[in-house]
Write a protein that holds these residues in place. Structure first.
Motif, PDB file in Angstrom:
ATOM      1  N   ASP A 148       0.857  -1.184   0.000  1.00  0.00           N
ATOM      2  CA  ASP A 148       0.000   0.000   0.000  1.00  0.00           C
ATOM      3  C   ASP A 148       0.894   1.235   0.000  1.00  0.00           C
ATOM      4  O   ASP A 148       1.247   1.757   1.040  1.00  0.00           O
ATOM      5  N   VAL A 180       0.959   4.828  -1.945  1.00  0.00           N
ATOM      6  CA  VAL A 180       0.127   5.601  -2.858  1.00  0.00           C
ATOM      7  C   VAL A 180       0.936   6.420  -3.858  1.00  0.00           C
ATOM      8  O   VAL A 180       0.363   7.054  -4.715  1.00  0.00           O
ATOM      9  N   THR A 181       2.252   6.401  -3.758  1.00  0.00           N
ATOM     10  CA  THR A 181       3.057   7.182  -4.689  1.00  0.00           C
ATOM     11  C   THR A 181       3.987   6.292  -5.500  1.00  0.00           C
ATOM     12  O   THR A 181       3.858   6.187  -6.723  1.00  0.00           O
ATOM     13  N   HIS A 239       2.526   2.842  -6.842  1.00  0.00           N
ATOM     14  CA  HIS A 239       1.540   3.261  -7.845  1.00  0.00           C
ATOM     15  C   HIS A 239       2.234   3.709  -9.131  1.00  0.00           C
ATOM     16  O   HIS A 239       1.802   3.348 -10.241  1.00  0.00           O
ATOM     17  N   ASP A 245       3.188  11.288 -11.424  1.00  0.00           N
ATOM     18  CA  ASP A 245       2.777  11.827 -10.125  1.00  0.00           C
ATOM     19  C   ASP A 245       3.901  12.541  -9.389  1.00  0.00           C
ATOM     20  O   ASP A 245       3.804  12.752  -8.175  1.00  0.00           O
ATOM     21  N   HIS A 288      -4.852  13.930 -15.323  1.00  0.00           N
ATOM     22  CA  HIS A 288      -6.181  14.026 -14.697  1.00  0.00           C
ATOM     23  C   HIS A 288      -7.180  14.808 -15.556  1.00  0.00           C
ATOM     24  O   HIS A 288      -8.309  15.040 -15.132  1.00  0.00           O
ATOM     25  N   ASP A 330      -3.596   5.100 -14.877  1.00  0.00           N
ATOM     26  CA  ASP A 330      -3.660   5.713 -13.546  1.00  0.00           C
ATOM     27  C   ASP A 330      -4.970   5.354 -12.843  1.00  0.00           C
ATOM     28  O   ASP A 330      -4.975   4.939 -11.673  1.00  0.00           O
ATOM     29  N   ASP A 365      -5.162   1.459 -12.014  1.00  0.00           N
ATOM     30  CA  ASP A 365      -4.346   1.050 -10.876  1.00  0.00           C
ATOM     31  C   ASP A 365      -4.894   1.605  -9.563  1.00  0.00           C
ATOM     32  O   ASP A 365      -4.917   0.900  -8.547  1.00  0.00           O
ATOM     33  N   ALA A 366      -5.319   2.859  -9.568  1.00  0.00           N
ATOM     34  CA  ALA A 366      -5.850   3.463  -8.349  1.00  0.00           C
ATOM     35  C   ALA A 366      -7.083   2.717  -7.841  1.00  0.00           C
ATOM     36  O   ALA A 366      -7.268   2.541  -6.629  1.00  0.00           O
ATOM     37  N   ARG A 376      -5.891   0.197  -0.359  1.00  0.00           N
ATOM     38  CA  ARG A 376      -5.551   1.395   0.385  1.00  0.00           C
ATOM     39  C   ARG A 376      -5.787   1.114   1.866  1.00  0.00           C
ATOM     40  O   ARG A 376      -6.514   0.178   2.223  1.00  0.00           O
TER      41      ARG A 376
END
Length: 366
Positions: free
Chosen positions: A149, A151-152, A155, A188, A241, A269, A272-273, A278
């Protein structure tokens, strides 16, 4: 007396004999914790190379990862089967190393603002990709890597690999695949300018926090602006985005104004998110994500999305599935015009077409 063993020789259900602490002083596992595969991956991610275990738990041989070619068991689900392929152990280790290397490289680059070593950044990801010859296996392996986990950095590695997979499906030349991979790795980078308490917040963001995080594409483009990298890499940091229908951020651009590589990164993106675990929720089932992305279709490039969804759904052919009815079965066939709703062969041999029974969903695949 405790025994110190290499992390690679650890087994599920071993009992940790001493607190495990990262190089930054973070307690990763307390004494008495029972080791499972998720914790094993977590320790690998933080670079822990040995652990102390209770004496009775010292193994005669490592069994955490079964090394068995899936061809020896044709009745096995493709998802669990990938975990048993000998190559998966190597992929796991290389993946953890890649995440750590990316974290170190980007941290140094961001702090010092030195010229970016793009070839060094690409090297690990290309080697990781080259270990697996089938793009479907890469999607399966990433699905089995959801224990981390991060997130940066994890990912970013995932997005880079998915971007390269999409580029392969689109039959892009090697040079474009490298550029697309770098787009994924650096998309990112602007999050380095966002407060960590927002990045790692264990729950939904407030409106004010979301406004702050919406600035990370602009920050990313600013960080990369003076670097000698392909302009598509810079645009992907700025535009990933944005949405084709003008409902994205930061500028509300439309498809005519967006770079094609940015449109591919946007798909990778989001996928995967949504499939990633999480701290505040488990990752969604890939078929749930496929359905959601179909619903969001006008936000994505239609051709890129079609190629991605059809190939991704096909990667899960043969996967075991649990339905919302409680029945279990196996993904038997993908409906080409309705890829989110495949045909499932139940344990009794019956086949149910989810495209004709849309009140029934796949709860999870395994």
């Amino acid at each position: 007396m405790v025994n110190i063993i290499p992390i690679d020789e650890a087994q599920v259900d071993m009992i940790i004999a001493r607190d495990i602490v990262s190089s930054q002083g973070q307690v990763l596992a307390k004494r008495g914790t029972v080791l499972d595969e998720q914790l094993w991956m977590h320790l690998q991610f933080y670079g822990i190379d040995q652990i102390a275990v209770e004496p009775e738990d010292v193994p005669s041989a490592p069994i955490l990862l079964d090394i068995l070619d899936n061809s020896e068991n044709t009745k096995e689900s493709v998802v669990s089967g990938v975990r048993k392929k000998a190559i998966f152990k190597d992929f796991k280790q290389a993946y953890v190393n890649e995440v750590n290397n990316l974290k170190s490289s980007l941290s140094d680059f961001i702090k010092r603002r030195e010229p970016m070593e793009k070839e060094a950044l690409l090297k690990d990801t290309k080697e990781l990709f080259a270990q697996v010859h089938d793009t479907s296996d890469i999607m399966m392996m990433l699905y089995n890597m959801r224990q981390i986990d991060d997130v940066t950095y994890a990912h970013s590695v995932n997005v880079s690999l998915v971007c390269r997979v999409i580029g392969t499906w689109l039959q892009y030349p090697e040079e474009d695949l490298d550029t697309l991979t770098l787009c994924g790795l650096l998309h990112d980078v602007g999050k380095s300018e966002i407060p960590m308490e927002i990045i790692k917040k264990p729950g939904p963001l407030t409106d004010d926090e979301f406004t702050v995080i919406q600035n990370h594409p602009v920050y990313g483009h600013k960080i990369l602006k003076e670097q000698k990298v392909d302009k598509r890499v810079k645009l992907s940091a700025l535009q990933h985005h944005e949405r084709c229908n003008g409902r994205g951020y930061p500028y509300g651009l439309t498809i005519e104004e967006l770079d094609s590589f940015s449109l591919i990164v946007a798909i990778a993106d989001v996928y995967d998110a949504m499939t990633a675990n999480r701290c505040y929720r488990d990752g969604l089932c890939p078929f749930d994500v496929i359905a959601s992305m179909e619903d969001m279709g006008e936000g994505f490039h239609p051709y890129f999305l079609k190629v991605f969804l059809q190939n991704t759904a096909s990667a899960y052919l043969g996967a075991d599935a649990e339905l919302t009815t409680g029945d279990t079965g196996r993904v038997h066939e993908i409906n080409p015009d309705n890829v989110a709703y495949p045909k499932i062969q139940l344990e009794n041999g019956d086949i149910i077409d989810l495209s004709e029974n849309k009140n029934i969903f796949i709860e999870k695949i395994f």
